[in-house]
Write an enzyme that holds these catalytic residues in place. Structure first.
Site: not given
Length: 465
Positions: A82, A158, A182
Site C-alpha cells: 500500500k 482503504s 482497511s
C-alpha cells in the site's frame, strides 16, 4: 516457467522453485512485471512500479543461491505494498495529491526491510483511499481500484489496490494497513485472505499514520499458508514504533494443520447479525456449519464501540492533518476533508468519554475470551457494491455505502483484536468474507481455523485471469 504462475502458484511454491534453481528470481520478476503491465490498466492496483529495484533484488537472491547461501523463506517471491509504506527513493503518497511534493523516503518501512531480508522482492506501491480514510477503494486523484471478479465493482478500502493486486494474480502477497477495517473490507470484497494482527504485533515504523491509536498493518494473500509464513517473517519488536510489543515471536506456519480440535468457538450475534444481506448471512452460516459452531453470544456495546471508534478516528486524524487542511484544503478528496474538518471541531469531552468506553469495552471482551477462543462474525454486510454507488438497502433502511462497509470491522479493531478474514464463495455470485476473531496475541488460533475452512473447499476461488 509458465507465465501463468501468478494465478496458479502460491508464494511458498515460488520460493521453493527459486531455492531449488528451477526458476530464477530474475525470471520471476520479469514475468511478474509483464503480467502487471497487462493487467494494471484494468485493475488500477499499482500507482508506481519499482522495476529497477526489483531486478536488483532478484539478482541478489540468485547470487545467494549460486553461492549456496540461504536466500530466505520468501526467496524470489514478488510482493507490493500500500503506498503509505515508505519505499526508499520513492515519495510516500498515502493516496494523496498533496504528498506528491514531499521528498522521497530515505529508507524502507520496517516491514519492507523484513520482507527483503527473507528474500522477497518489492515490485511497487499500490493504490489506496486518500490518507486511508476510506472503505471503498475509490480515489479521486488516482482513480478507483477495480475488483478482479467484476471490474464494475469496488475493491473495498482503504487497501483497495492491495486487494486488487492479490485477487488479480499480480502478486501473491501485498501489505496493507487496517485502522477500522482497511485490510478486512477489501479482503472480503475481493475474495482473498487478510490478517489484521493484534495492535502492536507488527511494526508500523515507516508508514504514513492515519489514527495512531488504532492503526495496524498486516498481510493479504490468496491462501492461509502464505499468510502465515509472511506473518512469521514480519514479527518482531521494533523500537522505531512506540507501540511495538516486546513479545516473543510465534511460529504459526508450522501449526496450521493442527485443525480446530480443542478450540471453543462462538458466533457473534446481536449487533453482528443486524443489517446483513442474505449473502453475508449465508457466508456466516457456511462457516459455522463447517466449524460445528452452535453457541451464539451477544457482544454488549458493539454499536457504541463503533461510534466511539468514529470519534477517536476523527479526532486523531484531524489533529494530524490540521496543517495540511489549513494550507491545502482544496486538494483533498472532499469527503475526506469534510470528515477531518468535523473531527477538528469535536469537543474534548466526547473524545475522553470515547476512550473511557474503550477501556470498558476491552474488559468486556476479555471476559468473553475467558470462555471462548474464537468468535465468528461477518466481515462486510454485503458483497462488493458498484463503483460510485453511494447508498444501499440494509434491513429496509437506506444506508450510505462508504461508512457502512465497516459496520462489522470497526468494533473489533477498536480494541486491537487480531482477525483473519476468510473469503466464502457462492457459485455465480461475488465473494464475501467472514471474520475469525481471537483474543489478543492469539493469531495462531485464528489462522488454524482459517486453514481448516480453506481445506474444507468452500472458500472463494480466484477470478480467471
Amino acid at each position: 516457467m509458465s507465465d501463468l504462475f501468478h494465478s496458479f502458484s502460491d508464494a511458498r511454491e515460488i520460493a521453493r522453485r527459486v531455492r531449488l534453481g528451477e526458476w530464477k528470481a530474475v525470471e520471476v520478476v520479469e514475468e511478474s512485471l509483464q503480467y502487471i503491465q497487462s493487467k494494471n490498466t484494468q485493475l488500477n492496483a499499482f500507482t508506481h512500479i519499482t522495476e529497477a529495484r526489483a531486478f536488483y533484488e532478484a539478482e541478489q537472491v540468485d547470487q545467494k543461491i549460486a553461492r549456496a547461501e540461504d536466500p530466505g523463506a520468501l526467496a524470489g517471491v514478488p510482493f507490493a505494498v500500500k503506498n503509505l509504506f515508505d519505499m526508499e527513493g520513492q515519495v510516500t503518497l498515502a493516496g494523496s495529491k498533496i504528498n506528491r511534493q514531499d521528498p522521497p523516503a530515505m529508507a524502507d518501512a520496517t516491514l519492507i526491510q523484513k520482507m527483503n531480508g527473507a528474500g522477497a522482492i518489492l515490485l511497487g506501491g499500490l493504490n489506496m483511499g486518500e490518507y486511508a480514510y476510506d472503505f471503498t477503494g475509490e480515489n479521486v486523484h488516482y482513480g478507483p481500484s477495480r475488483n478482479p471478479h467484476d471490474l464494475s465493482r469496488m475493491t473495498g478500502g482503504s487497501s483497495g489496490g492491495s486487494g486488487a493486486a492479490v485477487a488479480g494474480g499480480m502478486v501473491p502477497i501485498a501489505l496493507g494497513s487496517d485502522t477500522n477495517g482497511s485490510i478486512r473490507v477489501p479482503s472480503s470484497l475481493c475474495g482473498i485472505f487478510g490478517l489484521k494482527p493484534t495492535y502492536g504485533r507488527l511494526s508500523r515504523a515507516g508508514t504514513f499514520p492515519f489514527c495512531p491509536s488504532l492503526d495496524h498493518v498486516g498481510p493479504m494473500s490468496r491462501n492461509v499458508p502464505d499468510l502465515a509464513v509472511v506473518y512469521d517473517v514480519l514479527q518482531g519488536h521494533d523500537p522505531r514504533d512506540p507501540v511495538s510489543a516486546q513479545r516473543e515471536c510465534e511460529a504459526t506456519s508450522d501449526a496450521l494443520d493442527d485443525g480446530i480440535a480443542g478450540l471453543k468457538i462462538a458466533l457473534a450475534g446481536g449487533y453482528f447479525r443486524k443489517q446483513a444481506t442474505e449473502a453475508a448471512e449465508q457466508a456466516v452460516q457456511k462457516v459455522i456449519d463447517c466449524l460445528g459452531v452452535s453457541q451464539e453470544i451477544e457482544i454488549t456495546g458493539a454499536a457504541q464501540a463503533r461510534a466511539a471508534a468514529y470519534l477517536i478516528t476523527n479526532a486523531e486524524s484531524s489533529n494530524l492533518h490540521l496543517g495540511r487542511l489549513r494550507q491545502y484544503a482544496a486538494d483533498y478528496d472532499p469527503d475526506v476533508r469534510d470528515r477531518m474538518l468535523a473531527g477538528a471541531l469535536l469537543p474534548a469531552s466526547w473524545v475522553i468519554q470515547a476512550q473511557r468506553f474503550r477501556s470498558y469495552y476491552r474488559r468486556e471482551l476479555q471476559k468473553i475470551f475467558t470462555k471462548y477462543d474464537l468468535l465468528i462474525a461477518p466481515a462486510t454486510p454485503m458483497p462488493a457494491p458498484l463503483i460510485g454507488q453511494r447508498s444501499m438497502e440494509l434491513d429496509g433502511e437506506t444506508m450510505l455505502v462508504r461508512p457502512h462497509l465497516g459496520l462489522y470491522t470497526q468494533p473489533l479493531s477498536f480494541i486491537g483484536l487480531p482477525v483473519v478474514v476468510v473469503p466464502v464463495s457462492t457459485p455465480g455470485a461475488m465473494p464475501i468474507g467472514v471474520q475469525i476473531v481471537a483474543a489478543p496475541w492469539q493469531e495462531k488460533k485464528a489462522l488454524r481455523a482459517a486453514r481448516y475452512l480453506e481445506l474444507s473447499g468452500f472458500t472463494s476461488p480466484l477470478p480467471q485471469n
